[in-house]
Write an enzyme that holds these catalytic residues in place. Structure first.
Site, PDB file in Angstrom:
ATOM      1  N   SER A  54       0.809  -1.217   0.000  1.00 46.07           N
ATOM      2  CA  SER A  54       0.000   0.000   0.000  1.00 46.07           C
ATOM      3  C   SER A  54       0.844   1.270   0.000  1.00 46.07           C
ATOM      4  O   SER A  54       0.376   2.331  -0.420  1.00 46.07           O
ATOM      5  CB  SER A  54      -0.937   0.011   1.218  1.00 46.07           C
ATOM      6  OG  SER A  54      -0.197  -0.114   2.423  1.00 46.07           O
ATOM      7  N   ASN A 119       4.220  -5.174   5.773  1.00 42.29           N
ATOM      8  CA  ASN A 119       3.131  -6.001   6.295  1.00 42.29           C
ATOM      9  C   ASN A 119       3.651  -7.253   6.984  1.00 42.29           C
ATOM     10  O   ASN A 119       3.048  -7.738   7.947  1.00 42.29           O
ATOM     11  CB  ASN A 119       2.168  -6.371   5.160  1.00 42.29           C
ATOM     12  CG  ASN A 119       1.367  -5.169   4.698  1.00 42.29           C
ATOM     13  OD1 ASN A 119       0.750  -4.470   5.478  1.00 42.29           O
ATOM     14  ND2 ASN A 119       1.391  -4.911   3.395  1.00 42.29           N
TER      15      ASN A 119
END
Length: 235
Positions: A54, A119
């Site tokens: 992201s 992540n």
């Protein structure tokens, strides 16, 4: 009284018309064969893939304010014909990136900016898994003769010193192994800065992305030089 033109004049007019038609056809064909200057320049542009999560995809930002868009703008302003492709997938891990790499570069690429691992760190994934996946990505790029620039990540101290030391070492180790350029921390100067992050306190806002692009630009310019040099050696 016969008003038709003399035979010689009629033949001359027909010959002249035929020549004009032939010249028009030749000019039309030449125009079609030669690409327009803008199209030719675009076809010659380097293709760089910004490959990540992201932080690359840019959730909450307009498309023209994401990292790939602003980096492309900065590179073109510096006089480089470069297209930067947004290959960011929100929530992606290093292993997820490995599984989708082949189709992400299916259309070819001159270079790839690798930004993955945030992540993994946030989920506490075993650092050996993260290292192995990033190693796999870089190995595939090497096989394809695609240059890589690694945008590193750093683990939060809250995960413990052992995990942090093991995670943080991944990026410089792999950069050395594959002789890749390394930008040590993608979020340098942005992480934990409320003025440069969105409301979640994690993702850069438009000003934060501008900060990242400005900070990374000198290294990306060196990256382009490496790509040009590698291309010259293959020719």
């Amino acid at each position: 009284m016969n008003s038709s033109p003399p035979p010689m004049r009629s033949a001359y007019v027909s010959w002249r018309l035929a020549v004009q038609i032939l010249l028009m056809a030749l000019l039309a064909g030449a125009t079609q064969l030669q690409p327009r200057p803008a199209a030719a320049a675009e076809a010659a542009a380097l293709k760089i893939i910004a490959f990540g999560d992201s932080l690359i995809a840019g959730p909450g930002l307009p498309a023209d304010a994401t990292f790939p868009a602003l980096l492309e703008k900065a590179l073109r302003a510096a006089g480089h014909q470069v297209t930067v492709v947004n290959a960011g997938v929100s929530g992606d891990t290093a292993f997820g990136g490995l599984t989708r790499l082949d189709w992400a570069i299916a259309d070819g690429a001159d270079g790839l900016i690798l930004e993955l691992g945030a992540n993994d760190m946030m989920r506490g994934i075993d650092t050996d898994v993260t290292r192995g996946a990033l190693d796999g990505i870089l190995a595939k790029l090497k096989q394809r003769n695609i240059k890589a620039l690694i945008a590193g990540m750093k683990a939060s101290p809250s995960l413990g010193q052992d995990y942090k030391a093991s995670f943080d070492a991944i990026y410089p180790d792999l950069a050395a192994k594959y002789q890749a350029l390394l930008y040590p921390f993608y979020l340098e100067g942005v992480a934990a800065n409320p003025s440069l992050t969105l409301g979640d306190g994690l993702h850069p806002n438009a000003a934060g992305v501008e900060h990242i692009v400005k900070a990374m630009l000198p290294l990306v310019l060196v990256f382009l030089q490496q790509i040009d040099a590698a291309s010259a050696r293959r020719e």
